[in-house]
Scaffold this motif. Sequence first.
Motif, PDB file in Angstrom:
ATOM      1  N   TYR A 164       0.846  -1.072   0.011  1.00  0.00           N
ATOM      2  CA  TYR A 164      -0.130   0.170  -0.061  1.00  0.00           C
ATOM      3  C   TYR A 164       0.850   1.237  -0.003  1.00  0.00           C
ATOM      4  CZ  TYR A 164      -3.615  -3.420   1.170  1.00  0.00           C
ATOM      5  OH  TYR A 164      -4.332  -4.599   1.250  1.00  0.00           O
ATOM      6  N   ARG A 165       0.380   2.145  -0.766  1.00  0.00           N
ATOM      7  CA  ARG A 165       1.055   3.531  -0.750  1.00  0.00           C
ATOM      8  C   ARG A 165       0.358   4.471  -1.499  1.00  0.00           C
ATOM      9  NH1 ARG A 165       2.173   4.777  -6.000  1.00  0.00           N
ATOM     10  NH2 ARG A 165       2.411   3.014  -7.560  1.00  0.00           N
ATOM     11  N   ALA A 166       0.786   5.841  -1.170  1.00  0.00           N
ATOM     12  CA  ALA A 166       0.140   7.111  -1.711  1.00  0.00           C
ATOM     13  C   ALA A 166       0.119   7.109  -3.440  1.00  0.00           C
ATOM     14  CB  ALA A 166       0.756   8.190  -1.140  1.00  0.00           C
ATOM     15  N   GLY A 167      -0.902   7.668  -3.742  1.00  0.00           N
ATOM     16  CA  GLY A 167      -0.742   7.661  -5.296  1.00  0.00           C
ATOM     17  C   GLY A 167       0.097   8.930  -5.943  1.00  0.00           C
ATOM     18  N   HIS A 168       0.557   8.830  -6.848  1.00  0.00           N
ATOM     19  CA  HIS A 168       1.606   9.838  -7.541  1.00  0.00           C
ATOM     20  C   HIS A 168       1.154  10.121  -8.884  1.00  0.00           C
ATOM     21  CE1 HIS A 168       3.972   9.414  -3.801  1.00  0.00           C
ATOM     22  NE2 HIS A 168       3.916   7.965  -4.092  1.00  0.00           N
ATOM     23  N   ALA A 169       1.547  11.239  -9.449  1.00  0.00           N
ATOM     24  CA  ALA A 169       1.235  11.616 -11.013  1.00  0.00           C
ATOM     25  C   ALA A 169       1.681  10.351 -11.929  1.00  0.00           C
ATOM     26  CB  ALA A 169       2.087  12.884 -11.021  1.00  0.00           C
ATOM     27  N   ALA A 170       2.592   9.827 -11.456  1.00  0.00           N
ATOM     28  CA  ALA A 170       3.258   8.623 -12.286  1.00  0.00           C
ATOM     29  C   ALA A 170       2.332   7.646 -12.664  1.00  0.00           C
ATOM     30  CB  ALA A 170       4.511   8.174 -12.153  1.00  0.00           C
ATOM     31  N   GLY A 187     -11.844  12.964  -1.849  1.00  0.00           N
ATOM     32  CA  GLY A 187     -11.860  14.406  -2.481  1.00  0.00           C
ATOM     33  C   GLY A 187     -12.828  15.303  -2.015  1.00  0.00           C
ATOM     34  N   PRO A 188     -13.145  16.525  -2.714  1.00  0.00           N
ATOM     35  CA  PRO A 188     -14.071  17.556  -2.340  1.00  0.00           C
ATOM     36  C   PRO A 188     -15.404  16.934  -2.157  1.00  0.00           C
ATOM     37  CG  PRO A 188     -12.713  18.303  -3.939  1.00  0.00           C
ATOM     38  CD  PRO A 188     -12.504  16.861  -3.903  1.00  0.00           C
ATOM     39  N   GLN A 189     -16.218  17.209  -1.313  1.00  0.00           N
ATOM     40  CA  GLN A 189     -17.570  17.038  -1.197  1.00  0.00           C
ATOM     41  C   GLN A 189     -18.388  17.529  -2.282  1.00  0.00           C
ATOM     42  OE1 GLN A 189     -20.331  15.434  -0.339  1.00  0.00           O
ATOM     43  NE2 GLN A 189     -20.463  15.968   1.894  1.00  0.00           N
ATOM     44  N   TYR A 190     -19.344  16.702  -2.801  1.00  0.00           N
ATOM     45  CA  TYR A 190     -19.932  17.289  -4.161  1.00  0.00           C
ATOM     46  C   TYR A 190     -21.593  16.899  -4.013  1.00  0.00           C
ATOM     47  CZ  TYR A 190     -19.396  12.147  -5.612  1.00  0.00           C
ATOM     48  OH  TYR A 190     -19.581  10.869  -5.596  1.00  0.00           O
ATOM     49  N   ARG A 243      -8.091  12.665 -16.585  1.00  0.00           N
ATOM     50  CA  ARG A 243      -8.739  12.843 -15.230  1.00  0.00           C
ATOM     51  C   ARG A 243      -7.904  12.274 -14.000  1.00  0.00           C
ATOM     52  NH1 ARG A 243     -14.720  13.286 -13.780  1.00  0.00           N
ATOM     53  NH2 ARG A 243     -14.670  14.461 -15.626  1.00  0.00           N
ATOM     54  N   PHE A 244      -7.478  10.937 -13.990  1.00  0.00           N
ATOM     55  CA  PHE A 244      -6.758  10.782 -12.865  1.00  0.00           C
ATOM     56  C   PHE A 244      -5.266  11.491 -12.581  1.00  0.00           C
ATOM     57  CE2 PHE A 244      -9.036   6.865 -13.275  1.00  0.00           C
ATOM     58  CZ  PHE A 244      -9.398   6.522 -11.877  1.00  0.00           C
ATOM     59  N   ALA A 245      -4.645  12.112 -13.940  1.00  0.00           N
ATOM     60  CA  ALA A 245      -3.601  12.842 -13.851  1.00  0.00           C
ATOM     61  C   ALA A 245      -3.717  14.219 -13.117  1.00  0.00           C
ATOM     62  CB  ALA A 245      -2.853  13.234 -15.272  1.00  0.00           C
ATOM     63  N   ASP A 247      -3.575  17.292  -7.904  1.00  0.00           N
ATOM     64  CA  ASP A 247      -4.340  18.420  -7.017  1.00  0.00           C
ATOM     65  C   ASP A 247      -4.468  18.001  -5.712  1.00  0.00           C
ATOM     66  OD1 ASP A 247      -6.586  19.863  -6.044  1.00  0.00           O
ATOM     67  OD2 ASP A 247      -8.082  19.804  -7.968  1.00  0.00           O
ATOM     68  N   PRO A 248      -3.941  18.974  -4.858  1.00  0.00           N
ATOM     69  CA  PRO A 248      -3.847  18.681  -3.279  1.00  0.00           C
ATOM     70  C   PRO A 248      -5.379  18.470  -2.640  1.00  0.00           C
ATOM     71  CG  PRO A 248      -3.429  20.890  -3.793  1.00  0.00           C
ATOM     72  CD  PRO A 248      -3.576  20.273  -5.304  1.00  0.00           C
ATOM     73  N   ALA A 249      -6.462  18.811  -3.341  1.00  0.00           N
ATOM     74  CA  ALA A 249      -7.670  18.688  -2.631  1.00  0.00           C
ATOM     75  C   ALA A 249      -7.942  16.890  -2.860  1.00  0.00           C
ATOM     76  CB  ALA A 249      -8.785  19.299  -3.553  1.00  0.00           C
ATOM     77  N   TYR A 250      -7.417  16.351  -3.566  1.00  0.00           N
ATOM     78  CA  TYR A 250      -7.469  14.546  -3.778  1.00  0.00           C
ATOM     79  C   TYR A 250      -6.309  14.028  -3.046  1.00  0.00           C
ATOM     80  CZ  TYR A 250     -11.191  15.659  -7.232  1.00  0.00           C
ATOM     81  OH  TYR A 250     -12.435  16.220  -7.523  1.00  0.00           O
ATOM     82  N   ARG A 251      -6.760  12.839  -2.643  1.00  0.00           N
ATOM     83  CA  ARG A 251      -5.754  12.023  -1.877  1.00  0.00           C
ATOM     84  C   ARG A 251      -6.060  10.566  -2.335  1.00  0.00           C
ATOM     85  NH1 ARG A 251      -5.131  12.692   4.361  1.00  0.00           N
ATOM     86  NH2 ARG A 251      -3.286  11.378   3.887  1.00  0.00           N
ATOM     87  N   PHE A 252      -5.026   9.946  -2.877  1.00  0.00           N
ATOM     88  CA  PHE A 252      -5.211   8.440  -3.129  1.00  0.00           C
ATOM     89  C   PHE A 252      -4.166   7.520  -2.276  1.00  0.00           C
ATOM     90  CE2 PHE A 252      -6.219  10.778  -6.938  1.00  0.00           C
ATOM     91  CZ  PHE A 252      -7.145  10.066  -7.729  1.00  0.00           C
TER      92      PHE A 252
END
Length: 168
Positions: A4-10, A76-79, A48-50, A55-60
């Motif tokens: 398990y790890r954080a998501g990154h742009a790559a 992510g942000p409440q919608y 969209r994933f990129a 975007d710092p408003a999202y965490r993966f």
Amino acid sequence: MIAYRAGHAADADALAAMAQQSYIETFGTLYARADLDAFLGDVLAPERFAAQLADPAYRFRLATIEGQPIGYAKLGPQYFEDFPADAACLHQLYVLAAHHGDGPGRVLMDWALDAAQAEGKAEMYLSVFVDNHRARRFYARYGFVEVGKYVYMVGTQADDDRILRLAL
């Protein structure tokens, strides 16, 4: 072994491919091909994933085997209208069918709840397809309760989703 790890742009391309596979496995038979293709090419597109990964408003958080994603959770942000804008929102929690029951869903959900609490959130919201009984049972085990309805568009088809809430 699942890591398990954080998501990154790559991760955008691999994450999009995994999300599309998971969505097709779970819901692919419910839609006309044009609607499914439109959804996959928009909501689950690599671009969209990129954008969201940057975007710092999202965490993966990703579940991987040999570096390849087999699942992920996205905060992510409440919608949802009529619900607190500052609440945590679980946008997606996807796990490939071959790994259902192996534990990544639970680990990813635990991460999402911990991350929301660490940010001082008092509640979390998500939506789930009304006929996705497996997911609804999963969320119910965590104590999520239904608080509303949500129309979720897949191409031109309107799905009947339920909004679930959990006090953190």
